[in-house]
Design an enzyme around this catalytic site. Structure first.
Site, mmCIF file in Angstrom:
data_model
loop_
_atom_site.group_PDB
_atom_site.id
_atom_site.type_symbol
_atom_site.label_atom_id
_atom_site.label_comp_id
_atom_site.label_asym_id
_atom_site.label_seq_id
_atom_site.Cartn_x
_atom_site.Cartn_y
_atom_site.Cartn_z
ATOM 1 N N LYS A 117 0.832 -1.203 0.000
ATOM 2 C CA LYS A 117 0.000 0.000 0.000
ATOM 3 C C LYS A 117 0.867 1.253 0.000
ATOM 4 C CE LYS A 117 -3.901 -2.172 0.299
ATOM 5 N NZ LYS A 117 -4.694 -2.300 -0.883
ATOM 6 N N CYS A 118 0.278 2.346 -0.438
ATOM 7 C CA CYS A 118 0.910 3.657 -0.478
ATOM 8 C C CYS A 118 1.539 3.972 0.878
ATOM 9 C CB CYS A 118 -0.149 4.693 -0.822
ATOM 10 S SG CYS A 118 0.453 6.375 -0.960
ATOM 11 N N PRO A 119 2.759 4.423 0.899
ATOM 12 C CA PRO A 119 3.611 4.897 -0.189
ATOM 13 C C PRO A 119 4.639 3.871 -0.670
ATOM 14 C CG PRO A 119 4.584 5.622 1.854
ATOM 15 C CD PRO A 119 3.340 4.823 2.211
ATOM 16 N N ASP A 174 -2.219 -1.559 -5.379
ATOM 17 C CA ASP A 174 -2.615 -0.347 -4.656
ATOM 18 C C ASP A 174 -3.419 0.563 -5.590
ATOM 19 O OD1 ASP A 174 -2.863 1.930 -3.126
ATOM 20 O OD2 ASP A 174 -0.728 2.376 -3.059
ATOM 21 N N ASP A 217 -0.006 7.872 -8.062
ATOM 22 C CA ASP A 217 1.338 7.970 -7.493
ATOM 23 C C ASP A 217 2.461 7.628 -8.477
ATOM 24 O OD1 ASP A 217 0.140 8.659 -5.109
ATOM 25 O OD2 ASP A 217 0.333 6.661 -4.220
#
Length: 79
Positions: free
Chosen positions: A16-18, A43, A49
């Protein structure tokens, strides 16, 4: 361009982010300019992103594919 022309695949599914961007950035450092890599993610924020990362770091986003459960991004290292 076929997948067989690609130098590397980077499986970041499940992160998951980041983390997808952070790990992609770290991986790109070790590549030579002109190298291509497929980044595979699940994600949902990666569609925002990864293109932003490419723009900020000076890489070229060659292709984006939507696949079951995620996305694949073909990135060319520029510098």
């Amino acid at each position: 361009m076929s997948d067989s022309d690609i130098a590397a695949r980077y499986d970041l599914r499940g992160l998951k982010c980041p983390l997808p961007v952070l790990k992609t950035r770290k991986r790109m450092v070790s590549l030579e300019p002109g190298a291509l890599v497929w980044v595979e993610t699940t994600d949902p924020l990666a569609v925002v992103d990864i293109p932003h990362f490419c723009s900020e770091d000076g890489h070229r986003l060659v292709e984006t594919r939507t696949v079951d459960g995620g996305h694949h991004f073909l990135i060319e290292k520029r510098r």
